[in-house]
Design a protein around this motif. Sequence first.
Motif, PDB file in Angstrom:
ATOM      1  N   ALA A   1       0.837  -1.202   0.000  1.00 44.46           N
ATOM      2  CA  ALA A   1       0.000   0.000   0.000  1.00 44.46           C
ATOM      3  C   ALA A   1       0.872   1.253   0.000  1.00 44.46           C
ATOM      4  O   ALA A   1       0.579   2.231  -0.697  1.00 44.46           O
ATOM      5  N   LEU A   2       1.969   1.207   0.770  1.00 49.38           N
ATOM      6  CA  LEU A   2       2.887   2.341   0.806  1.00 49.38           C
ATOM      7  C   LEU A   2       3.541   2.548  -0.556  1.00 49.38           C
ATOM      8  O   LEU A   2       3.662   3.683  -1.045  1.00 49.38           O
ATOM      9  N   LEU A   3       3.953   1.452  -1.197  1.00 48.23           N
ATOM     10  CA  LEU A   3       4.589   1.540  -2.512  1.00 48.23           C
ATOM     11  C   LEU A   3       3.622   2.106  -3.550  1.00 48.23           C
ATOM     12  O   LEU A   3       3.982   3.008  -4.333  1.00 48.23           O
ATOM     13  N   PHE A   4       2.383   1.610  -3.582  1.00 47.42           N
ATOM     14  CA  PHE A   4       1.399   2.117  -4.537  1.00 47.42           C
ATOM     15  C   PHE A   4       1.105   3.598  -4.296  1.00 47.42           C
ATOM     16  O   PHE A   4       0.933   4.375  -5.246  1.00 47.42           O
ATOM     17  N   THR A   5       1.032   3.980  -3.038  1.00 43.77           N
ATOM     18  CA  THR A   5       0.761   5.382  -2.713  1.00 43.77           C
ATOM     19  C   THR A   5       1.892   6.280  -3.194  1.00 43.77           C
ATOM     20  O   THR A   5       1.651   7.347  -3.772  1.00 43.77           O
ATOM     21  N   LEU A   6       3.131   5.856  -2.967  1.00 41.37           N
ATOM     22  CA  LEU A   6       4.281   6.648  -3.407  1.00 41.37           C
ATOM     23  C   LEU A   6       4.315   6.755  -4.936  1.00 41.37           C
ATOM     24  O   LEU A   6       4.614   7.831  -5.479  1.00 41.37           O
ATOM     25  N   MET A   7       4.000   5.669  -5.627  1.00 41.69           N
ATOM     26  CA  MET A   7       3.983   5.697  -7.090  1.00 41.69           C
ATOM     27  C   MET A   7       2.893   6.625  -7.600  1.00 41.69           C
ATOM     28  O   MET A   7       3.106   7.403  -8.540  1.00 41.69           O
ATOM     29  N   MET A   8       1.731   6.567  -6.983  1.00 39.08           N
ATOM     30  CA  MET A   8       0.621   7.423  -7.406  1.00 39.08           C
ATOM     31  C   MET A   8       0.947   8.892  -7.171  1.00 39.08           C
ATOM     32  O   MET A   8       0.720   9.736  -8.040  1.00 39.08           O
ATOM     33  N   LEU A   9       1.512   9.200  -6.010  1.00 37.19           N
ATOM     34  CA  LEU A   9       1.857  10.581  -5.692  1.00 37.19           C
ATOM     35  C   LEU A   9       2.969  11.097  -6.598  1.00 37.19           C
ATOM     36  O   LEU A   9       2.945  12.267  -7.023  1.00 37.19           O
ATOM     37  N   ALA A  10       3.944  10.241  -6.903  1.00 38.54           N
ATOM     38  CA  ALA A  10       5.031  10.643  -7.800  1.00 38.54           C
ATOM     39  C   ALA A  10       4.488  10.955  -9.187  1.00 38.54           C
ATOM     40  O   ALA A  10       4.867  11.960  -9.812  1.00 38.54           O
ATOM     41  N   ALA A  11       3.587  10.102  -9.678  1.00 37.23           N
ATOM     42  CA  ALA A  11       2.992  10.340 -11.003  1.00 37.23           C
ATOM     43  C   ALA A  11       2.179  11.629 -11.010  1.00 37.23           C
ATOM     44  O   ALA A  11       2.279  12.425 -11.951  1.00 37.23           O
ATOM     45  N   TRP A  12       1.392  11.845  -9.969  1.00 38.16           N
ATOM     46  CA  TRP A  12       0.565  13.044  -9.928  1.00 38.16           C
ATOM     47  C   TRP A  12       1.422  14.312  -9.831  1.00 38.16           C
ATOM     48  O   TRP A  12       1.114  15.328 -10.447  1.00 38.16           O
ATOM     49  N   GLN A  13       2.509  14.241  -9.058  1.00 36.59           N
ATOM     50  CA  GLN A  13       3.408  15.380  -8.961  1.00 36.59           C
ATOM     51  C   GLN A  13       3.986  15.728 -10.328  1.00 36.59           C
ATOM     52  O   GLN A  13       4.103  16.903 -10.703  1.00 36.59           O
ATOM     53  N   ILE A  14       4.330  14.703 -11.105  1.00 31.59           N
ATOM     54  CA  ILE A  14       4.866  14.925 -12.455  1.00 31.59           C
ATOM     55  C   ILE A  14       3.806  15.538 -13.363  1.00 31.59           C
ATOM     56  O   ILE A  14       4.077  16.483 -14.118  1.00 31.59           O
ATOM     57  N   PHE A  15       2.578  15.041 -13.269  1.00 31.69           N
ATOM     58  CA  PHE A  15       1.514  15.534 -14.151  1.00 31.69           C
ATOM     59  C   PHE A  15       1.105  16.972 -13.840  1.00 31.69           C
ATOM     60  O   PHE A  15       0.500  17.642 -14.688  1.00 31.69           O
TER      61      PHE A  15
END
Length: 500
Positions: free
Chosen positions: A472-486
């Motif tokens: 869950a932590l890994l998925f959250t970090l990936m989602m936040l990283a993608a959103w920050q880029i977008f």
Amino acid sequence: MSENSLLERHQPSIGMDVLQVPILGRMLRGRRGRLMLQAPFAFVALALVIDGFVGPQSAARNLATVAPWVHLRGFVVLALLLAGNLVCMGCPFTLPRTLAKRLSIAGRRFPQRLRNKWLAIFSLFALFFAYEYLDLWASPWLTAWLIVGYFVGAFALEAVFTESAFCKYVCPLGSFNMVYSTLSPTRIAVKSHGVCASCVGHECVKGSYARQPQIRAADIPIGAGEETRQLQVMQGPSGTLGCGTELFAPQMRGNMDCTMCLDCVRACPHDNVSLFTRASGAELSRADSWPRRWDMSLLVIALAFMGISNAFGMVPPYYELQAGLALNLGITSEFVTLLLIFVVGNLLLPIAAVTGSAHLGRELTRFRKRDSLRDTVAAFAPAFVPLGFGIWFAHYSFHLLVGPGLIVPLIQEFLGGVGDWERWSFSLDANLIGSIQLVLLVGGFIWSMWLAQKTALRLYRRKALLGLLPWALLFTLMMLAAWQIFTMPMEMRGTLELFG
């Protein structure tokens, strides 16, 4: 309980038979059904090659760069989500497959050591690296050569080997489509496992093609009883090739490795194989859908990380990172700098992240002795599919929606007319595009979390929450990283000259 009953019991449920839909079904199952989809794609590929070689070498005014790198990618992900692997079904690179297969009838099998997904992972890495290093999105000439290379490579491997090695083991576009077609609402399945058990020829995988005409008799069951009927099965030069990726229809549990060519449907003499609807992503929640192999797991996981990396390469921090590496490490070569970023971001980081999550989950639940690291990663790997798809879809939708009408004046100019750029150079509202991206990203994240939760419950039962936490932590970090880029200013590659 009979073996057939057990097999049917462990198969995913199927819905409506798509090939029974009037007109559409008849067209798809027809002898030249696939050709009707391949021909337009082949025409488009030819147009891209011609424009790439002889057209204007401005990226924003050439079909070879705008069509595949902006519009086609958006179509691919939308088709995968709504219908299935239509791009592989209509793939123009396999048009000469029949000729190539006839050359390879007495050929050899693809090398045993290469019958896995390691080549696919490498080819995906190589394609995305070349896309950045060679600026393929800005070079119509190089993109045209890439398309030509696809035709040559596909034909060569089909002609040399008896299986469709290019599609199954090599093609990066096919690997992308196959991974994310696991979310699709359609799949190949059989109507009756009893018919398959009685089948001798297994034409769905072996094909009905033969150099010399031959007829054999086959007995197949009728209904649920022991009564059978005899059927004459004909094979000959006009027969259909079987499954190129060597999938046996009654044993298929999902869309992985399926190109949706429907050759199994056309080759089956019993009309027992078809294209059915199903619940989207049904195979991702099944523990037995995919083999527990490192290569299969890392293909799916690396693709999700590549989605973040590909988007990161178009925002300002990426160029700051390149400059920082050059300054602090003394790297003067752009090739070396880019290769270092790609190796870390697309290979080392995903490997470290998932093995670390798997190890931590096993430690927290105290199941480290029961489940190996490989099996734990393999169990959670399907959960990366929705999040990865959401990242890719959000990225591709940005490029598509920034200039959705640009393909029209490009076609006008390709056909010798005057492009109406003023009329078609419009963009959707930036806030609307951002909202669409957010919905896609969060939707993929929630779906992945749901799948990871189901996996944790299956593996750890009462300790499911502890086993879920690292993932869950890994998925959250990936989602936040993608959103920050977008949320950062992103290059509008292919449309920069028109909107910049």
